[in-house]
Structures are given as structure tokens and as C-alpha cells.
Design an enzyme around this catalytic site. Structure first.
Site, PDB file in Angstrom:
ATOM      1  CG  ASP A 282      -2.188   0.908   0.902  1.00  0.00           C
ATOM      2  OD1 ASP A 282      -2.127   1.702  -0.059  1.00  0.00           O
ATOM      3  OD2 ASP A 282      -3.182   0.845   1.647  1.00  0.00           O
TER       4      ASP A 282
HETATM    5  C1  BGC Z   1      -5.169   3.256   0.186  1.00  0.00           C
HETATM    6  C2  BGC Z   1      -5.418   2.194  -0.852  1.00  0.00           C
HETATM    7  C3  BGC Z   1      -5.365   2.777  -2.243  1.00  0.00           C
HETATM    8  C4  BGC Z   1      -4.026   3.460  -2.440  1.00  0.00           C
HETATM    9  C5  BGC Z   1      -3.819   4.036  -3.821  1.00  0.00           C
HETATM   10  C6  BGC Z   1      -3.939   4.098  -0.134  1.00  0.00           C
HETATM   11  O1  BGC Z   1      -3.899   5.216   0.684  1.00  0.00           O
HETATM   12  O2  BGC Z   1      -5.027   2.656   1.454  1.00  0.00           O
HETATM   13  O3  BGC Z   1      -6.663   1.599  -0.615  1.00  0.00           O
HETATM   14  O4  BGC Z   1      -5.566   1.781  -3.194  1.00  0.00           O
HETATM   15  O5  BGC Z   1      -3.917   4.507  -1.484  1.00  0.00           O
HETATM   16  O6  BGC Z   1      -4.634   5.101  -4.071  1.00  0.00           O
END
Ligand code: BGC
Length: 762
Positions: A282
Site C-alpha cells: 500500500d
Molecule cells: C489506500 C489504498 C489505495 C491506495 C492508492 C492508499 O492510501 O489505502 O486503498 O488503493 O492509497 O490510491
């Protein structure tokens, strides 16, 4: 002869094989092709493939194109623009290895057309509708050159204080697993991923929904039995359905961050579950290993992550900066880098990009002149799915449906709020295209029958407004009406007095139910409560239309309102969909995918809780039983609950036998009858309780459900097959077993009001 999927993909291309640098002859053999390519790459090129960067402030596009050409980027996210991505793909094609880029995006509940948020989709209990959302979103996103989505998000949420409850599908492992399958099928279809679909990466692996206290990014501490039984099944379901990717959670699990958790990523995901796809960290999670306190510097963070099998590092440069030195010193083996590269190239292969890097980018002359053009939207599908996602919580004196001849006072801060209709994570959805409730009501009955007054701001707390406007939105979303609260209420009361009925659109601004938006209260903000009190005093029938991304504590509103519709955030067509329900053009059929507590102090209230030695028992003296003594025990609205404009009656349960042998099967049947005057859909739910087992089991667990439409007076027999798979659970040794003994079969239209029959497993 059937055409191979690859031949279908490349059909029509002038010279598809020209893109493939290594052995074109190998192109139709994934394993051989990827191995050959990895064998020809330099270490730097390999490491470049593991870098996933966000389009935007991270790097200007010209520099990004140079980085790509130099083989230092594997993919990007956050660009949904074909000319832009074409430029980047052309840069990749000028690189030494000509390895195509992939383009990812958070396509969560729609793309250009926004469908209801996750909780809303789950409230439909309609897998066809959910699959339609996903396939429609995939089609729109693929048309915008997106190859992969960071979805489905299948984190079980039992604590509605967590802001990301809105994104998921609720509290139940069976329902969420069914939705995991439906979304993977819808977004991705088969492998290789067709041109009009996008690869899925299920998230957030794992247990992100169980952060302590519902506070985002907090730690998770959980027994293995609970993990296996309740939290892990939806991820597994998505993977078994073919999800090409897995996004790794930000939280730690029993003391080890998911990103460096060998048990999670290696033993469970790769070895036990046999996952063959690509893993993505993530946002910034590898660097966060230092803040978790398990890595002393970026070098150690990179080492932990790569050794743990984190293939793509999102939004940081730690792999790029640290892996060359780590390989040189022998701390990371080339084999470990190759494993990660193989997964990334394998995913690109499965996205169809080696056969045609421009598969979803297309040619310039086909680029849409206007990305938000009306012709690119799928409004009928969005309206239909949105209607199905609405849950009728209260309907005293059959206040709803409203006659179209009535004059409606439409009030509330969410009555005319296009951005909030979309809900959080609305991807490329444009609020200019959103139908607000005001627009929807006006279209249904004519503008002159709708008297609008805002009535209140979302909140009068300027600190909260500031926080919400500071979230990552490009422009501040919460705009405050500068009038005094009293003046706004006065206007709303005047509107109510001129009308036959009040429709009050209340709830949360969408940013209140979002990543990083955990709450300590589940109440409606005071500004809105004051509005309700004033409206109630007019004596006019009061209908609450709630828009929110988590269960709210509605004890007070339950008493004050005549009818309550939980609409969540309904998306682009929300205003029309809600109007359809308000006026009875659609008979509501949604059922709650998550329990509604009476107060925040009652959390958790999930229905499938463990049996207790001293359970609270309705109607029995309450001392020394498990309860909060100041409040009625149990949720305000249980899991699976939702009313209709008609009434359904259930017969007793009929079982095809009183006992089941190992490997055998029973059938549970129940007759459902529509007793009212309107056609309507309902969801028949099958729960099973294991009466005595080797470990403490839940009071009941959802095992199956059926949504059906019945005409007035019509009845239907619903039959559920019960075999050992529905009786199995994870015992203390984490074996998945069905133990001999008695089982209670419970069937109902919610998780509480059920009919029961028992049988024995021999
Ligand atoms: C979130 C994810 C997301 C990623 C990309 C992160 O802050 O936890 O769910 O896919 O950002 O946008």
C-alpha cells in the site's frame, strides 16, 4: 476450432509481435516468455519493474517519460487519460527491453459513472447487480487506458467508527466472500484479462478492517481462529475467483506489519493458498516499516519487504535506491529479485500488454474529446443498482411511498449536494454529472411541488469542517452556509409548513466516511439534530433520507421520524434512484450488510458473535448476564434487516431429514408469501448454529441467501441445500472440520426474526 484468447486479443493488430523484444516464438507460453525476458534483464532493469509510482506531484511527466525509457518504472497509478498514458507507453517502447508499462487506478464503485459505495452495493444482496457495477466500471476504466484496479476492498468491518467501513461490504464473511467473487468476475472476467476489463488486486491483505478501536492505521491483534473463520475468507474468495493481484495492508498483525509479515505473505498467501499473482504494497508502506519500528532505515525496510515477497513498491523509491546495494552485498539474493520481477511481468502478460501494449490505450483518433461526456456514462445501470442498494429502516403508518400529488418540503445539507452523492473513492466520477436528491425529486414530481431549504450545515463545528477540507480533495468540499443556524432552521420550518410532507436529507459529508476519517461518535451532528427537532415540531410527516458511509446511532431519530431510508451514497444517479423509492416506483428491497448499534458505546454489535456462558436473555432478569445496563441489549437494526412496501410471510422450515450422514446432503425449504398489495423483492437468509462443538462457536452464521421477487399474493418455496461444507469451521488446531452433533437451521428475512428446525450430523 476455438480461437485462443491471445489470438482474440491480438486480432486486428498490424504487427503485434513487433512489440515483444525477446523470442516472439515464446509469446504464447507465459512461463517460458517471462523466464526468457527475466534472463535478458539487467539488475537495474529488474528493480525498475518493481517501482509503481503515482502520477502527479511525485514527478513531472517529461521526467517520468525519461525514467520509463531508462527502465526505472514498472507502472503508474492515478492517470486515466489516454494521450497521457500513450506518451508513457511510447517511452516504454523506446526502452532497451520494450517492457510495457501498466496503468492502475482505484476503480472502486464505478469509474466515470459512480455506483453506490461498497456498503450500498452490499445492501442489495444482488450479485448480478454488483457484477454489473464492476463490469461497467471496468469497461469505462479500460476505455480510459486503465489496466488494473486496486479493488475489491473486502476488509470485514465490525467497528463502524472506522471510516473505511464505507468502502467495504460489511461485517459478514459469507456475504463479503460472495461479493468478492462477483466483483472479481465483473472487473476482470477471465485471464488473460480481456481488452474491456481490468485486472483486480484484492485489498487490504489482511485484516485492515479490524484496526483497534476503529482508528485508521491502528494495530490489529487477533486470534488465528477468528482470522481463519471470519476475516480471511473474503480475500481467499477473491483469489480463488482469479484476482491477479493482492494489495498488502498498512496495519500490523499480532506484532508484525503485514508488509514484513512472513507468515501472512509467504506461509498463508503463497504456500497455503497457492497465490500466483502480483503483490503490491500500500501507499508508502515499505517506508512505514521504519515507523512501525521493525526497520532501522530504508535499507532494512527494503530488505524486509522484498524478502517477504512484496513485488511492487507503491509511491516510494526505496527499492530503486536500496536494492542494488543489497544485492551487491549478498543480503538480498538475485533469486528474490527475480521472483518479484516474474510476478510483475506475469501480471503484465495476463493484462495482455506484451501482446499489445496499447490494448487499452487505443489509437489517438479514437480518444474521447470530452472525458466526462454524457455518452460515456451508464446511467440506467447506475440507477437500477442504486435503487437496489437503499434500505427502508422505518415506515410508520405507511408514510412511504409518497403520493406524487403531495407537496414536499425538501430540506437538509445533503439534499442538494452533488459531491456527496458520489461517496468517497468515487474514482473518476464527476459531481457535475451527479443527480442530487433535489434534482431527482423535481424530475419525478415537477419543481413546483418541491420546496427546498438547506436547513442546516453538515456540522457547525469549524474544526471538523477544516479537517474534512484538508483531506486529499483537490478543492474544499464542505461549504458552509454563512447564515445563522437559527435562520436556516426557520427557513426550513417555513418550507415544511407550506408542504404536506418533509423529506430531510441528512447524514455525513462524504469525507466523514473515508480513509483516515475515523469517528468517536456515530451520532448525526448536532446542527442536523436541531433541524430534526424543529421539523418534528411542525407535526408534518417526517421522512429522513440518510446519506452516510457507516452505521449511525439512530435511537433518537427512530423516535422522531415517521420513515427512514438508509441510502448510503447512491452515486451518479442517486437522486433519481431515491425518488423512485420515495414515490413507490421501486419497492425497496435492500437489507443491512452490517448491524446498526444503538450507541457508539455498544460497539461491537456484529450479529455472529461468540456464544457466552452468561448471555443476556430477552425477558429474563438481567443481573449477572452480558449486557450494558444503561441501554437495551442488541442492535437497533440487525444484520440482514430491511423493510418493504409490502409484507412477506414465512412458513415453518421443512427439513428433508432429521439427520445427515458424512458426505450427505439435506434440503431446507421455506415458503415465502407476499401478503401485500405490491410486488416486491426480499432476501431469504439461511443461518446455521452449531449447538455444541469442540470450541466456542458463533450464535449463528449466514450460510446462504436468495433474493426473489413476488407479485401480490404470490408464494414461492425457497430451497437451500445443506452439506458438510456449510457446517465446517476452523477448530483450535485450525483444521476445517464439521463435527458430529446437532445443528439449528434458521431461516428468516433478517438475522433475528428466524424460523428454526434442527438436524444431527452423524
Ligand atoms: C489506500 C489504498 C489505495 C491506495 C492508492 C492508499 O492510501 O489505502 O486503498 O488503493 O492509497 O490510491
Amino acid at each position: 476450432m476455438k480461437m485462443s484468447p491471445w489470438l482474440v486479443l491480438v486480432a486486428g493488430l498490424a504487427s503485434p509481435l513487433a512489440f515483444a523484444q525477446p523470442q516472439p516464438a515464446l509469446l504464447n507460453d507465459k512461463g517460458a516468455f517471462v523466464a526468457d525476458m527475466v534472463g535478458k534483464m539487467t539488475l537495474d532493469e529488474k528493480i525498475g519493474q518493481l517501482r509503481l509510482i503515482s502520477i502527479g506531484p511525485e514527478m513531472p511527466i517529461a521526467q517520468l517519460a525519461e525514467e520509463i525509457k531508462a527502465g526505472r518504472v514498472g507502472g503508474t497509478f492515478n492517470s486515466v487519460n489516454r494521450p497521457h498514458n500513450r506518451l508513457l507507453q511510447n517511452a516504454a517502447m523506446q526502452g532497451r527491453m520494450k517492457i510495457p508499462m501498466f496503468f492502475a487506478y482505484d476503480v472502486i464503485h464505478g469509474h466515470r459513472t459512480t455506483f453506490p459505495i461498497g456498503l450500498g452495493l452490499a445492501s442489495s444482496w444482488d450479485m448480478g447487480a454488483i457484477q454489473l457495477m464492476a463490469s461497467t466500471a471496468a469497461k469505462e476504466a479500460a476505455g480510459d487506458s486503465v489496466d488494473m484496479t486496486f479493488a475489491p476492498m473486502v476488509d470485514i468491518a465490525r467497528d463502524p467508527r472506522w471510516g473505511r467501513t464505507s468502502e467495504g461490504f460489511g461485517e459478514d464473511p459469507h456475504l463479503v466472500s460472495e461479493i468478492a467473487r462477483a466483483t472479481v468476475k465483473g472487473f476482470q472476467g477471465s485471464l488473460p484479462v480481456p481488452a474491456d476489463r481490468i485486472m483486480t488486486s484484492v485489498k487490504h491483505f489482511a485484516l485492515y478492517g479490524a484496526v483497534e478501536g476503529g482508528r485508521d492505521y491502528n494495530t490489529v491483534d487477533m486470534s488465528p481462529m477468528r482470522m481463519y473463520q471470519d476475516y480471511l475468507p473474503p480475500y481467499r474468495a477473491a483469489i480463488d475467483a482469479g484476482a491477479g493481484g493482492v494489495m498488502v495492508a498498512l496495519n500490523s498483525i499480532n506484532g508484525v506489519p503485514a508488509t514484513s509479515n512472513t507468515w501472512l505473505m509467504q506461509d498463508l498467501l503463497r504456500k497455503d493458498w497457492g497465490f500466483k499473482g502480483v503483490t503490491v504494497s500500500d501507499h508508502g508502506a515499505i517506508v512505514e516499516l521504519m515507523r512501525h519500528g521493525v526497520a532501522k532505515d530504508e535499507r532494512e525496510a527494503a530488505k524486509l519487504a522484498i524478502k517477504n515477497g512484496i513485488d511492487l513498491s507503491m509511491a516510494d523509491s526505496v527499492y530503486l535506491n536500496e536494492l542494488p546495494g543489497l544485492v551487491k552485498s549478498g543480503e538480498v539474493e538475485m533469486r528474490e529479485i527475480d521472483n518479484a520481477v516474474r510476478e510483475v511481468l506475469g501480471a503484465k502478460y495476463d493484462m495482455g500488454l506484451f501482446h499489445n501494449p496499447f490494448l487499452r490505450i487505443g489509437v489517438a483518433q479514437d480518444d474521447p474529446p470530452d472525458l466526462d461526456a454524457e455518452s460515456r456514462l451508464h446511467r440506467p445501470a447506475a440507477r437500477d443498482v442504486a435503487r437496489k442498494s437503499i434500505v427502508l429502516l422505518e415506515n410508520r403508518n405507511s408514510t412511504l411511498p409518497l403520493a406524487k400529488s403531495k407537496r414536499v418540503a425538501l430540506v437538509g445539507p445533503l439534499a442538494d449536494a452533488p459531491i456527496d452523492m458520489l461517496g468517497s473513492w468515487s474514482a473518476a466520477g464527476n459531481s457535475k454529472n451527479a443527480v442530487t436528491l433535489r434534482a431527482g425529486l423535481s424530475a419525478a414530481v415537477g419543481q413546483d411541488r418541491v420546496v427546498y431549504a438547506r436547513g442546516a450545515n453538515i456540522t457547525n463545528d469549524e474544526g471538523i469542517v477544516k479537517y474534512l477540507n484538508f483531506l486529499n480533495w483537490d478543492t474544499p468540499e464542505v461549504t458552509q452556509d454563512k447564515r445563522t443556524p437559527a435562520a436556516m432552521i426557520e427557513e426550513a420550518v417555513a418550507a415544511a409548513r407550506q408542504s404536506d410532507v418533509i423529506v430531510a436529507a441528512l447524514g455525513e459529508a462524504r469525507g466523514m466516511s473515508h480513509e483516515s476519517s475515523s469517528r468517536t461518535s456515530l451520532d448525526l451532528p448536532q446542527s442536523q439534530r436541531d433541524l430534526i427537532t424543529a421539523l418534528k415540531a411542525t407535526g408534518k410527516p417526517l421522512v429522513l433520507v440518510l446519506m452516510n458511509g457507516r452505521p449511525l446511532a439512530l435511537q433518537r431519530e427512530q423516535q422522531e421520524a415517521d420513515a427512514i431510508l438508509e441510502t448510503w451514497y447512491t452515486g451518479t444517479e442517486g437522486g433519481h434512484a431515491i425518488a423512485d423509492v420515495l414515490f413507490g416506483d421501486y419497492n425497496p428491497s435492500g437489507k443491512l450488510p452490517i448491524s446498526f448499534p444503538r450507541s457508539v458505546g455498544q460497539i461491537p454489535t456484529y450479529y455472529n458473535h461468540a456464544r457466552l456462558g452468561r448471555p443476556f436473555t430477552e425477558g429474563k432478569p438481567g443481573n449477572y448476564t452480558s449486557q450494558y445496563f444503561e441501554e437495551v441489549t442488541g442492535p437497533l437494526y440487525p444484520f440482514g434487516y430491511g423493510l418493504s412496501y409490502t409484507d412477506f410471510a414465512l412458513s415453518d422450515v421443512a427439513l428433508s431429514g432429521a439427520s445427515m450422514t458424512r458426505g450427505g446432503k439435506l434440503e431446507a425449504a421455506i415458503t415465502v408469501k407476499n401478503m401485500g398489495q405490491r410486488a416486491g423483492e426480499t432476501v431469504v437468509q439461511l443461518y446455521i448454529q452449531d449447538v455444541a462443538a469442540s470450541v466456542v462457536r458463533p450464535v449463528k452464521e449466514l450460510k446462504d441467501f436468495r433474493k426473489l421477487m413476488l407479485k401480490p399474493g404470490e408464494e414461492q418455496v425457497v430451497r437451500f441445500a445443506i452439506d458438510e461444507s456449510k457446517l465446517k469451521f476452523f477448530n483450535a488446531q485450525l483444521q476445517n472440520v464439521a463435527e458430529a452433533g446437532t445443528f439449528n437451521v434458521q431461516i428468516g428475512l433478517d438475522s433475528q426474526a428466524v424460523k428454526q428446525k434442527s438436524f444431527d450430523l452423524q
